[in-house]
Design a protein around this motif. Sequence first.
Motif, PDB file in Angstrom:
ATOM      1  N   ILE A 139      54.546  47.985  -6.610  1.00 47.88           N
ATOM      2  CA  ILE A 139      54.675  47.246  -5.361  1.00 47.88           C
ATOM      3  C   ILE A 139      53.460  47.502  -4.478  1.00 47.88           C
ATOM      4  CG2 ILE A 139      56.087  46.910  -3.281  1.00 47.88           C
ATOM      5  CD1 ILE A 139      57.588  46.167  -5.801  1.00 47.88           C
ATOM      6  N   GLY A 140      52.980  46.443  -3.832  1.00 45.77           N
ATOM      7  CA  GLY A 140      52.024  46.575  -2.748  1.00 45.77           C
ATOM      8  C   GLY A 140      52.725  46.208  -1.448  1.00 45.77           C
ATOM      9  N   PHE A 141      52.400  46.899  -0.367  1.00 45.03           N
ATOM     10  CA  PHE A 141      53.071  46.620   0.906  1.00 45.03           C
ATOM     11  C   PHE A 141      52.018  46.518   2.005  1.00 45.03           C
ATOM     12  CE2 PHE A 141      56.013  46.472   4.253  1.00 45.03           C
ATOM     13  CZ  PHE A 141      57.296  46.317   3.722  1.00 45.03           C
ATOM     14  N   ILE A 142      51.984  45.349   2.658  1.00 47.75           N
ATOM     15  CA  ILE A 142      51.059  45.094   3.754  1.00 47.75           C
ATOM     16  C   ILE A 142      51.869  44.909   5.032  1.00 47.75           C
ATOM     17  CG2 ILE A 142      49.260  43.564   4.637  1.00 47.75           C
ATOM     18  CD1 ILE A 142      48.694  42.741   1.722  1.00 47.75           C
ATOM     19  N   LEU A 192      48.619  49.452   2.617  1.00 48.01           N
ATOM     20  CA  LEU A 192      47.333  49.151   3.239  1.00 48.01           C
ATOM     21  C   LEU A 192      47.188  49.960   4.518  1.00 48.01           C
ATOM     22  CD1 LEU A 192      44.977  47.159   2.644  1.00 48.01           C
ATOM     23  CD2 LEU A 192      46.008  45.631   4.338  1.00 48.01           C
ATOM     24  N   ALA A 193      45.987  50.367   4.798  1.00 47.23           N
ATOM     25  CA  ALA A 193      45.706  51.060   6.052  1.00 47.23           C
ATOM     26  C   ALA A 193      46.258  50.263   7.226  1.00 47.23           C
ATOM     27  CB  ALA A 193      44.199  51.263   6.214  1.00 47.23           C
ATOM     28  N   HIS A 194      46.796  50.955   8.203  1.00 47.94           N
ATOM     29  CA  HIS A 194      47.462  50.331   9.350  1.00 47.94           C
ATOM     30  C   HIS A 194      46.908  50.967  10.613  1.00 47.94           C
ATOM     31  CE1 HIS A 194      50.955  49.322  12.012  1.00 47.94           C
ATOM     32  NE2 HIS A 194      51.032  48.263  11.243  1.00 47.94           N
ATOM     33  N   ARG A 195      46.919  50.212  11.707  1.00 53.37           N
ATOM     34  CA  ARG A 195      46.360  50.752  12.948  1.00 53.37           C
ATOM     35  C   ARG A 195      47.107  51.997  13.403  1.00 53.37           C
ATOM     36  NH1 ARG A 195      49.326  46.270  14.381  1.00 53.37           N
ATOM     37  NH2 ARG A 195      50.945  46.572  15.975  1.00 53.37           N
ATOM     38  N   ASN A 196      48.371  52.095  13.044  1.00 48.10           N
ATOM     39  CA  ASN A 196      49.154  53.299  13.318  1.00 48.10           C
ATOM     40  C   ASN A 196      49.133  54.163  12.063  1.00 48.10           C
ATOM     41  OD1 ASN A 196      51.005  55.264  13.937  1.00 48.10           O
ATOM     42  ND2 ASN A 196      52.665  53.880  14.460  1.00 48.10           N
ATOM     43  N   ARG A 197      48.414  55.280  12.103  1.00 43.54           N
ATOM     44  CA  ARG A 197      48.240  56.101  10.913  1.00 43.54           C
ATOM     45  C   ARG A 197      49.513  56.826  10.487  1.00 43.54           C
ATOM     46  NH1 ARG A 197      45.177  55.093   7.320  1.00 43.54           N
ATOM     47  NH2 ARG A 197      45.433  57.237   6.595  1.00 43.54           N
ATOM     48  N   ALA A 198      50.414  57.081  11.422  1.00 39.62           N
ATOM     49  CA  ALA A 198      51.581  57.910  11.101  1.00 39.62           C
ATOM     50  C   ALA A 198      52.405  57.346   9.945  1.00 39.62           C
ATOM     51  CB  ALA A 198      52.433  58.119  12.345  1.00 39.62           C
ATOM     52  N   VAL A 209      51.492  55.365   7.472  1.00 33.86           N
ATOM     53  CA  VAL A 209      50.708  55.441   6.242  1.00 33.86           C
ATOM     54  C   VAL A 209      50.705  56.871   5.711  1.00 33.86           C
ATOM     55  CG1 VAL A 209      48.419  55.138   5.236  1.00 33.86           C
ATOM     56  CG2 VAL A 209      49.279  53.476   6.902  1.00 33.86           C
ATOM     57  N   GLU A 210      50.452  57.810   6.592  1.00 38.43           N
ATOM     58  CA  GLU A 210      50.400  59.205   6.158  1.00 38.43           C
ATOM     59  C   GLU A 210      51.758  59.684   5.661  1.00 38.43           C
ATOM     60  OE1 GLU A 210      48.723  61.091   9.576  1.00 38.43           O
ATOM     61  OE2 GLU A 210      46.748  60.156   9.250  1.00 38.43           O
ATOM     62  N   ASP A 211      52.838  59.227   6.309  1.00 39.12           N
ATOM     63  CA  ASP A 211      54.175  59.586   5.839  1.00 39.12           C
ATOM     64  C   ASP A 211      54.425  59.028   4.439  1.00 39.12           C
ATOM     65  OD1 ASP A 211      57.113  60.405   6.303  1.00 39.12           O
ATOM     66  OD2 ASP A 211      57.271  58.266   5.851  1.00 39.12           O
ATOM     67  N   LEU A 212      54.051  57.785   4.204  1.00 34.51           N
ATOM     68  CA  LEU A 212      54.290  57.168   2.901  1.00 34.51           C
ATOM     69  C   LEU A 212      53.443  57.804   1.810  1.00 34.51           C
ATOM     70  CD1 LEU A 212      54.525  53.504   4.191  1.00 34.51           C
ATOM     71  CD2 LEU A 212      56.396  54.807   3.157  1.00 34.51           C
ATOM     72  N   VAL A 213      52.202  58.137   2.140  1.00 37.43           N
ATOM     73  CA  VAL A 213      51.344  58.831   1.169  1.00 37.43           C
ATOM     74  C   VAL A 213      51.961  60.183   0.801  1.00 37.43           C
ATOM     75  CG1 VAL A 213      49.091  59.930   0.859  1.00 37.43           C
ATOM     76  CG2 VAL A 213      49.231  57.612   1.812  1.00 37.43           C
ATOM     77  N   ALA A 214      52.507  60.870   1.793  1.00 26.90           N
ATOM     78  CA  ALA A 214      53.158  62.158   1.519  1.00 26.90           C
ATOM     79  C   ALA A 214      54.368  61.994   0.615  1.00 26.90           C
ATOM     80  CB  ALA A 214      53.579  62.812   2.838  1.00 26.90           C
ATOM     81  N   PHE A 242      50.223  55.289  -2.633  1.00 22.29           N
ATOM     82  CA  PHE A 242      48.765  55.253  -2.693  1.00 22.29           C
ATOM     83  C   PHE A 242      48.258  54.414  -1.539  1.00 22.29           C
ATOM     84  CE2 PHE A 242      44.977  52.815  -3.903  1.00 22.29           C
ATOM     85  CZ  PHE A 242      44.093  53.835  -4.223  1.00 22.29           C
ATOM     86  N   GLU A 243      47.256  54.880  -0.827  1.00 21.34           N
ATOM     87  CA  GLU A 243      46.661  54.095   0.250  1.00 21.34           C
ATOM     88  C   GLU A 243      45.472  53.302  -0.276  1.00 21.34           C
ATOM     89  OE1 GLU A 243      44.609  54.392   4.679  1.00 21.34           O
ATOM     90  OE2 GLU A 243      45.355  56.227   3.728  1.00 21.34           O
ATOM     91  N   ALA A 244      45.604  51.979  -0.262  1.00 22.66           N
ATOM     92  CA  ALA A 244      44.532  51.104  -0.715  1.00 22.66           C
ATOM     93  C   ALA A 244      43.529  50.884   0.410  1.00 22.66           C
ATOM     94  CB  ALA A 244      45.095  49.774  -1.179  1.00 22.66           C
ATOM     95  N   GLY A 245      42.259  50.775   0.038  1.00 23.92           N
ATOM     96  CA  GLY A 245      41.226  50.572   1.039  1.00 23.92           C
ATOM     97  C   GLY A 245      41.181  49.163   1.582  1.00 23.92           C
TER      98      GLY A 245
END
Length: 295
Positions: A7-10, A33-39, A41-46, A50-53
Amino acid sequence: MTEKAAIGFIGVGLMGHGMAKNLVEKGHPLAVLAHRNRAPVEDLVARGAFEAGDIAELAARSEVIFLCLPGSPEVERAVGEILAAGAEGKTVVDCSTANPVSTRALAARMAEAGGALCDAPLSRTPAEAWEGTLDVMAGAPEDLFARLEPILSTFATKVVRVGDVGAGHTMKLVNNFLSLGYGALYAEALAIGARNGIDAATVEAVVGGGRMDCGFFQTFMRHVVHGDKNAHRFALRNAHKDMRYVVGLANESGIASHVSSAVKNSYATAEATGHGEDYLPEIAAIVARLNGIGR
C-alpha cells in the motif's frame, strides 16, 4: 492484488494517520509520503512503514495507493504524478471529499494507462480512523470492490458499495450536506435562543435524548457547551470547500440550490472572517458574534 497488498498512502493528516496506522498494523507493507506535519510520518515509520521521497518512489513500491487529501485540486495533482510515474497495474483509492465530475475523469485517465481509480470517501471522525471503525461509501465496479473490500475493512467496520466510480463522492457530498446543514442550523438556532434567554446548555438538555438528537449534535454540543475543543475535529475551511462542491454538483445537475447555497454561505462567512482553521462547532460562536451576542 495480493492478500497483503503493498500500500502507498498520500495524506497522513487527521484522518489518514489513523487509517495508515491500521493498514500497517494489519500486515500491509506500507509506504507513506512526507507530510508537512512530521509527527504522523515518524509514528508510522516507527510502526514499520517506509517513507517515500516523492510520489514516483511511493508508486513504484505500491499496488494500491490511497489518497486522503483536502479536495479535487490536490487529488488531480497526485494522480497526475502517479500517471507520470507509470500507472499500469496500479489502483488508486481516493478517500478524499472530492468533485464526482473530476473523479470520473481521473478514473478514465487511469484506465487508459492500464490502472484503475475508485472513490471511497469516509464518514465519522479521526477517533474512529484511529480505532479502525470508520464508515466507507465506495464507488467502484463490483469486481474491483470485491478485491478492495478486505483492505478497506482494515480501517472501517462499515463498507458499502454505493455504485460505480463517482457514486462514492456523490454520496459523500449528500452526507456532508446533511451534516453541515445541521451545523449551520444549530448555530443560528443557538443565536436565536441566546438572544431570548435560552442558553446552549438548555438547548442540549432539551434536545438530547429526543427525536432531534444524533451523534453530530452530541459532538457539536460537547464543543459548544462543555468546551471540548477536540470533540468535533473538522475545519471550517473544509466545510466551506465541501459545500462549494455540493452547490456545484447541484448546479451541474440542474437542481435549484436554495438551501445548499445558504448553508455554503454560512461557512463562506466563517472562513472569510478568519476562522477557516477553527473546528466546525465554532460556527456557533461566529454566528453569535455577528449578531452582537457574546462579545
